[in-house]
Design a protein around this motif. Structure first.
Motif, PDB file in Angstrom:
ATOM      1  N   LYS A  98      -7.628  12.187 -40.110  1.00  0.00           N
ATOM      2  CA  LYS A  98      -6.622  12.968 -39.387  1.00  0.00           C
ATOM      3  C   LYS A  98      -6.555  12.512 -37.929  1.00  0.00           C
ATOM      4  O   LYS A  98      -5.476  12.392 -37.347  1.00  0.00           O
ATOM      5  N   GLY A  99      -7.700  12.233 -37.335  1.00  0.00           N
ATOM      6  CA  GLY A  99      -7.766  11.748 -35.960  1.00  0.00           C
ATOM      7  C   GLY A  99      -7.129  10.382 -35.803  1.00  0.00           C
ATOM      8  O   GLY A  99      -6.455  10.105 -34.805  1.00  0.00           O
ATOM      9  N   ARG A 100      -7.311   9.510 -36.796  1.00  0.00           N
ATOM     10  CA  ARG A 100      -6.691   8.179 -36.746  1.00  0.00           C
ATOM     11  C   ARG A 100      -5.165   8.283 -36.804  1.00  0.00           C
ATOM     12  O   ARG A 100      -4.465   7.585 -36.068  1.00  0.00           O
ATOM     13  N   VAL A 101      -4.670   9.146 -37.680  1.00  0.00           N
ATOM     14  CA  VAL A 101      -3.218   9.343 -37.788  1.00  0.00           C
ATOM     15  C   VAL A 101      -2.681   9.884 -36.464  1.00  0.00           C
ATOM     16  O   VAL A 101      -1.669   9.398 -35.953  1.00  0.00           O
ATOM     17  N   TYR A 102      -3.368  10.878 -35.901  1.00  0.00           N
ATOM     18  CA  TYR A 102      -2.964  11.462 -34.618  1.00  0.00           C
ATOM     19  C   TYR A 102      -2.927  10.390 -33.527  1.00  0.00           C
ATOM     20  O   TYR A 102      -1.956  10.282 -32.775  1.00  0.00           O
ATOM     21  N   LYS A 103      -3.994   9.584 -33.461  1.00  0.00           N
ATOM     22  CA  LYS A 103      -4.089   8.534 -32.438  1.00  0.00           C
ATOM     23  C   LYS A 103      -2.956   7.527 -32.588  1.00  0.00           C
ATOM     24  O   LYS A 103      -2.314   7.156 -31.609  1.00  0.00           O
ATOM     25  N   ASP A 104      -2.693   7.112 -33.808  1.00  0.00           N
ATOM     26  CA  ASP A 104      -1.638   6.127 -34.049  1.00  0.00           C
ATOM     27  C   ASP A 104      -0.260   6.675 -33.689  1.00  0.00           C
ATOM     28  O   ASP A 104       0.540   5.988 -33.053  1.00  0.00           O
ATOM     29  N   LEU A 105       0.022   7.913 -34.107  1.00  0.00           N
ATOM     30  CA  LEU A 105       1.327   8.507 -33.799  1.00  0.00           C
ATOM     31  C   LEU A 105       1.503   8.734 -32.303  1.00  0.00           C
ATOM     32  O   LEU A 105       2.551   8.426 -31.740  1.00  0.00           O
ATOM     33  N   ALA A 106       0.477   9.255 -31.662  1.00  0.00           N
ATOM     34  CA  ALA A 106       0.562   9.513 -30.218  1.00  0.00           C
ATOM     35  C   ALA A 106       0.706   8.216 -29.438  1.00  0.00           C
ATOM     36  O   ALA A 106       1.454   8.152 -28.459  1.00  0.00           O
ATOM     37  N   SER A 107       0.033   7.167 -29.876  1.00  0.00           N
ATOM     38  CA  SER A 107       0.140   5.873 -29.204  1.00  0.00           C
ATOM     39  C   SER A 107       1.548   5.304 -29.346  1.00  0.00           C
ATOM     40  O   SER A 107       2.088   4.716 -28.408  1.00  0.00           O
ATOM     41  N   GLU A 108       2.165   5.471 -30.508  1.00  0.00           N
ATOM     42  CA  GLU A 108       3.535   5.004 -30.724  1.00  0.00           C
ATOM     43  C   GLU A 108       4.530   5.748 -29.836  1.00  0.00           C
ATOM     44  O   GLU A 108       5.497   5.167 -29.369  1.00  0.00           O
ATOM     45  N   LEU A 109       4.277   7.028 -29.629  1.00  0.00           N
ATOM     46  CA  LEU A 109       5.211   7.853 -28.851  1.00  0.00           C
ATOM     47  C   LEU A 109       5.034   7.697 -27.349  1.00  0.00           C
ATOM     48  O   LEU A 109       5.906   8.080 -26.581  1.00  0.00           O
ATOM     49  N   ASP A 110       3.911   7.147 -26.928  1.00  0.00           N
ATOM     50  CA  ASP A 110       3.631   6.970 -25.500  1.00  0.00           C
ATOM     51  C   ASP A 110       4.532   5.871 -24.947  1.00  0.00           C
ATOM     52  O   ASP A 110       4.358   4.698 -25.253  1.00  0.00           O
ATOM     53  N   VAL A 111       5.496   6.255 -24.127  1.00  0.00           N
ATOM     54  CA  VAL A 111       6.524   5.313 -23.652  1.00  0.00           C
ATOM     55  C   VAL A 111       6.414   5.027 -22.161  1.00  0.00           C
ATOM     56  O   VAL A 111       7.397   5.016 -21.457  1.00  0.00           O
ATOM     57  N   ARG A 112       5.211   4.817 -21.680  1.00  0.00           N
ATOM     58  CA  ARG A 112       5.054   4.536 -20.250  1.00  0.00           C
ATOM     59  C   ARG A 112       5.329   3.120 -19.932  1.00  0.00           C
ATOM     60  O   ARG A 112       5.169   2.165 -20.479  1.00  0.00           O
TER      61      ARG A 112
END
Length: 81
Positions: A67-81
């Motif tokens: 669950k943490g890996r999925v969260y990390k991957d999704l959050a990293s994709e959404l990070d648009v800095r």
């Protein structure tokens, strides 16, 4: 600090750093140094991440859950800095 200016990290930045460090398992000391946190703040994050089942503790090791890996991957994709 960058060029004399203090840059604060978001909770998401810190969370992602911890999840990345603990992907293959890490001791608390490795997380503290790797995420550049003090022990008190690391404890708060680790407790919160365990409560949300994003990380689990096995002995003295912390491991990012599926669950943490999925969260990390999704959050990293959404990070648009």
């Amino acid at each position: 600090m960058r060029g004399g200016i203090l840059i604060r990290r978001s909770r998401l930045d810190i969370t992602l750093a911890i999840l990345k460090i603990a992907t293959n398992g890490a001791k608390k000391t490795q997380i503290v140094y790797g995420a550049n946190l003090n022990s008190t703040i690391a404890n708060k994050y680790l407790t919160r991440l365990e409560d949300k089942q994003l990380i689990e503790q096995k002995g003295n090791m912390f491991i990012t859950t599926d669950k943490g890996r999925v969260y990390k991957d999704l959050a990293s994709e959404l990070d648009v800095r």
